[in-house]
Design a protein around this motif. Structure first.
Motif, PDB file in Angstrom:
ATOM      1  N   VAL A   8       7.163   4.403 -23.796  1.00 15.37           N
ATOM      2  CA  VAL A   8       6.917   4.220 -24.805  1.00 15.37           C
ATOM      3  C   VAL A   8       7.263   3.365 -25.879  1.00 15.37           C
ATOM      4  O   VAL A   8       8.628   3.704 -26.166  1.00 15.37           O
ATOM      5  CB  VAL A   8       5.692   5.860 -25.138  1.00 15.37           C
ATOM      6  N   GLY A   9       6.509   2.468 -26.449  1.00 12.43           N
ATOM      7  CA  GLY A   9       7.503   2.160 -27.745  1.00 12.43           C
ATOM      8  C   GLY A   9       7.116   2.789 -29.083  1.00 12.43           C
ATOM      9  O   GLY A   9       5.640   3.112 -29.462  1.00 12.43           O
ATOM     10  N   VAL A  10       8.148   2.963 -30.008  1.00  8.20           N
ATOM     11  CA  VAL A  10       7.597   3.338 -31.353  1.00  8.20           C
ATOM     12  C   VAL A  10       8.761   2.567 -32.024  1.00  8.20           C
ATOM     13  O   VAL A  10       9.468   1.927 -32.408  1.00  8.20           O
ATOM     14  CB  VAL A  10       8.881   4.985 -31.314  1.00  8.20           C
ATOM     15  N   ASP A  11       7.902   2.318 -33.074  1.00 10.97           N
ATOM     16  CA  ASP A  11       8.571   2.222 -35.047  1.00 10.97           C
ATOM     17  C   ASP A  11       8.320   3.255 -35.771  1.00 10.97           C
ATOM     18  O   ASP A  11       9.022   2.523 -37.401  1.00 10.97           O
ATOM     19  CB  ASP A  11       7.506   0.512 -35.421  1.00 10.97           C
ATOM     20  N   ALA A 107       9.838  -2.125 -19.692  1.00 13.60           N
ATOM     21  CA  ALA A 107       8.990  -1.927 -18.448  1.00 13.60           C
ATOM     22  C   ALA A 107       9.693  -2.466 -16.929  1.00 13.60           C
ATOM     23  O   ALA A 107       9.228  -1.760 -15.889  1.00 13.60           O
ATOM     24  CB  ALA A 107       8.177  -2.457 -18.917  1.00 13.60           C
ATOM     25  N   ARG A 108       9.967  -3.505 -17.082  1.00 15.43           N
ATOM     26  CA  ARG A 108      10.572  -4.357 -15.472  1.00 15.43           C
ATOM     27  C   ARG A 108      11.692  -3.789 -14.990  1.00 15.43           C
ATOM     28  O   ARG A 108      11.523  -3.096 -13.901  1.00 15.43           O
ATOM     29  CB  ARG A 108      10.566  -5.215 -15.741  1.00 15.43           C
ATOM     30  N   VAL A 109      12.587  -2.981 -15.980  1.00 15.99           N
ATOM     31  CA  VAL A 109      14.167  -2.764 -15.732  1.00 15.99           C
ATOM     32  C   VAL A 109      13.742  -0.982 -15.146  1.00 15.99           C
ATOM     33  O   VAL A 109      14.031  -0.831 -13.861  1.00 15.99           O
ATOM     34  CB  VAL A 109      14.980  -2.751 -16.810  1.00 15.99           C
ATOM     35  N   GLU A 110      13.004  -0.484 -15.909  1.00 16.17           N
ATOM     36  CA  GLU A 110      12.956   0.805 -15.581  1.00 16.17           C
ATOM     37  C   GLU A 110      11.081   1.181 -14.044  1.00 16.17           C
ATOM     38  O   GLU A 110      11.568   2.107 -14.074  1.00 16.17           O
ATOM     39  CB  GLU A 110      12.048   1.344 -16.305  1.00 16.17           C
ATOM     40  N   LEU A 114       3.497   3.214 -16.995  1.00 12.95           N
ATOM     41  CA  LEU A 114       2.607   2.628 -17.751  1.00 12.95           C
ATOM     42  C   LEU A 114       3.417   2.550 -18.845  1.00 12.95           C
ATOM     43  O   LEU A 114       5.272   2.900 -18.835  1.00 12.95           O
ATOM     44  CB  LEU A 114       1.488   4.467 -17.724  1.00 12.95           C
ATOM     45  N   VAL A 115       3.286   2.075 -20.309  1.00 12.74           N
ATOM     46  CA  VAL A 115       3.267   1.645 -21.162  1.00 12.74           C
ATOM     47  C   VAL A 115       2.582   1.817 -21.834  1.00 12.74           C
ATOM     48  O   VAL A 115       1.313   2.004 -22.165  1.00 12.74           O
ATOM     49  CB  VAL A 115       4.133  -0.192 -20.954  1.00 12.74           C
ATOM     50  N   VAL A 116       3.275   2.731 -23.245  1.00 10.70           N
ATOM     51  CA  VAL A 116       2.268   3.301 -24.271  1.00 10.70           C
ATOM     52  C   VAL A 116       2.387   3.339 -25.844  1.00 10.70           C
ATOM     53  O   VAL A 116       3.777   2.616 -25.721  1.00 10.70           O
ATOM     54  CB  VAL A 116       2.104   4.751 -24.515  1.00 10.70           C
ATOM     55  N   VAL A 117       1.750   1.966 -26.455  1.00 13.05           N
ATOM     56  CA  VAL A 117       1.404   1.884 -27.813  1.00 13.05           C
ATOM     57  C   VAL A 117       0.900   2.180 -28.616  1.00 13.05           C
ATOM     58  O   VAL A 117      -0.100   2.060 -28.029  1.00 13.05           O
ATOM     59  CB  VAL A 117       2.700   0.306 -27.788  1.00 13.05           C
ATOM     60  N   GLY A 118       1.170   2.524 -29.630  1.00 13.44           N
ATOM     61  CA  GLY A 118       0.358   3.096 -30.957  1.00 13.44           C
ATOM     62  C   GLY A 118      -0.583   1.374 -31.474  1.00 13.44           C
ATOM     63  O   GLY A 118       0.351   0.355 -30.962  1.00 13.44           O
ATOM     64  N   ARG A 119      -1.580   1.634 -31.599  1.00 15.55           N
ATOM     65  CA  ARG A 119      -2.816   0.845 -32.134  1.00 15.55           C
ATOM     66  C   ARG A 119      -2.249   0.509 -33.543  1.00 15.55           C
ATOM     67  O   ARG A 119      -1.375   0.847 -34.404  1.00 15.55           O
ATOM     68  CB  ARG A 119      -4.307   1.417 -32.339  1.00 15.55           C
ATOM     69  N   ASP A 136      -1.737 -10.048 -22.744  1.00 15.38           N
ATOM     70  CA  ASP A 136      -1.929 -11.398 -22.846  1.00 15.38           C
ATOM     71  C   ASP A 136      -0.575 -10.826 -21.259  1.00 15.38           C
ATOM     72  O   ASP A 136       0.545 -11.477 -21.526  1.00 15.38           O
ATOM     73  CB  ASP A 136      -1.339 -11.908 -23.745  1.00 15.38           C
ATOM     74  N   GLY A 137      -1.613 -11.229 -19.946  1.00 17.77           N
ATOM     75  CA  GLY A 137      -0.353 -11.628 -18.932  1.00 17.77           C
ATOM     76  C   GLY A 137       0.274 -10.554 -18.238  1.00 17.77           C
ATOM     77  O   GLY A 137       1.753 -10.438 -17.723  1.00 17.77           O
ATOM     78  N   PHE A 138      -0.106  -8.895 -19.616  1.00 17.79           N
ATOM     79  CA  PHE A 138       1.568  -7.542 -18.938  1.00 17.79           C
ATOM     80  C   PHE A 138       1.074  -7.524 -17.593  1.00 17.79           C
ATOM     81  O   PHE A 138      -0.341  -7.798 -16.878  1.00 17.79           O
ATOM     82  CB  PHE A 138       1.021  -6.598 -19.897  1.00 17.79           C
ATOM     83  N   GLN A 139       1.759  -7.138 -16.503  1.00 24.14           N
ATOM     84  CA  GLN A 139       1.602  -6.587 -15.129  1.00 24.14           C
ATOM     85  C   GLN A 139       1.893  -5.579 -14.808  1.00 24.14           C
ATOM     86  O   GLN A 139       1.817  -5.250 -14.152  1.00 24.14           O
ATOM     87  CB  GLN A 139       3.183  -7.206 -14.889  1.00 24.14           C
ATOM     88  N   ARG A 140       1.312  -4.806 -16.088  1.00 20.45           N
ATOM     89  CA  ARG A 140       1.609  -3.013 -16.175  1.00 20.45           C
ATOM     90  C   ARG A 140       0.734  -2.081 -16.270  1.00 20.45           C
ATOM     91  O   ARG A 140      -0.342  -2.782 -17.348  1.00 20.45           O
ATOM     92  CB  ARG A 140       2.885  -2.461 -16.792  1.00 20.45           C
ATOM     93  N   GLY A 141       0.420  -1.309 -16.115  1.00 18.33           N
ATOM     94  CA  GLY A 141      -0.645  -0.729 -17.270  1.00 18.33           C
ATOM     95  C   GLY A 141      -0.243  -0.004 -18.519  1.00 18.33           C
ATOM     96  O   GLY A 141       1.105   0.061 -19.013  1.00 18.33           O
ATOM     97  N   LEU A 142      -1.143  -0.149 -19.192  1.00 13.58           N
ATOM     98  CA  LEU A 142      -0.646   0.062 -20.933  1.00 13.58           C
ATOM     99  C   LEU A 142      -2.107   0.299 -21.406  1.00 13.58           C
ATOM    100  O   LEU A 142      -2.868   0.320 -21.154  1.00 13.58           O
ATOM    101  CB  LEU A 142      -1.189  -1.785 -20.867  1.00 13.58           C
ATOM    102  N   LEU A 143      -1.420   1.726 -22.272  1.00 14.74           N
ATOM    103  CA  LEU A 143      -2.478   2.325 -22.859  1.00 14.74           C
ATOM    104  C   LEU A 143      -2.389   2.172 -24.309  1.00 14.74           C
ATOM    105  O   LEU A 143      -0.765   1.706 -24.791  1.00 14.74           O
ATOM    106  CB  LEU A 143      -2.436   3.728 -22.539  1.00 14.74           C
ATOM    107  N   ILE A 144      -2.718   2.018 -24.849  1.00 11.12           N
ATOM    108  CA  ILE A 144      -3.232   1.922 -26.702  1.00 11.12           C
ATOM    109  C   ILE A 144      -3.196   2.871 -27.100  1.00 11.12           C
ATOM    110  O   ILE A 144      -4.621   3.056 -27.384  1.00 11.12           O
ATOM    111  CB  ILE A 144      -3.533   0.505 -26.963  1.00 11.12           C
TER     112      ILE A 144
END
Length: 146
Positions: A8-11, A107-110, A114-119, A136-144
């Motif tokens: 999960v990406g946080v800011d 995401a690749r290393v781990e 699934l990768v989760v980011v906020g909208r 764009d061209g992401f190879q993993r599951g992505l949830l926004i």
């Protein structure tokens, strides 16, 4: 589908806190490991060049780094508390650089399922939002998360 690893990406903003809360709940239900990533902004050389020409002569790079350190400390406290409270296994990563590149690399290393980011705050996410660029061209599951 069983999830083993979630990134999960946080800011430090409210929407990323919601993405973190969603990811924690999902990781708890799935008994998955959660990798939380706050990417410190990369300070470009042009920031230093502009400050040297400024009549105020203050270091924009130092101000940005200090602000980034403050946000990183807040994120670390929030994540530590969340891991303690929920019992979810996980790690906090604090790389510097491009948000999309660092999230994709983590995401690749781990080997994330699934990768989760906020909208993004902007309607539609904008062309430069991390969520938009990740699709764009992401190879993993992505949830926004919104």
């Amino acid at each position: 589908m069983s999830l083993r690893t979630i990134v999960v990406g946080v800011d430090g903003r409210e929407r990323s806190s919601r993405a973190l809360a969603f990811s924690l709940g999902l990781a708890e239900r799935e008994s998955a490991t959660l990798s939380v990533c706050y990417v410190r902004p990369f300070v470009h050389w042009s920031s230093f060049a502009l400050t040297s020409m400024s009549m105020f002569c203050w270091d924009v790079g130092a101000v940005l780094r200090a602000s980034s350190d403050d946000v990183a400390a807040e994120v670390a406290a929030e994540v530590t508390d969340a891991f303690r409270r929920t019992g979810v296994r996980g790690r906090l990563h604090l790389p510097s650089g491009d948000v999309v590149g660092e999230l994709a690399e983590l995401a690749r290393v781990e080997q994330a399922d699934l990768v989760v980011v906020g909208r993004s705050r902007r309607l539609g996410g904008g062309r430069s939002s991390a969520a938009r660029r990740l699709t764009d061209g992401f190879q993993r599951g992505l949830l926004i998360a919104s």
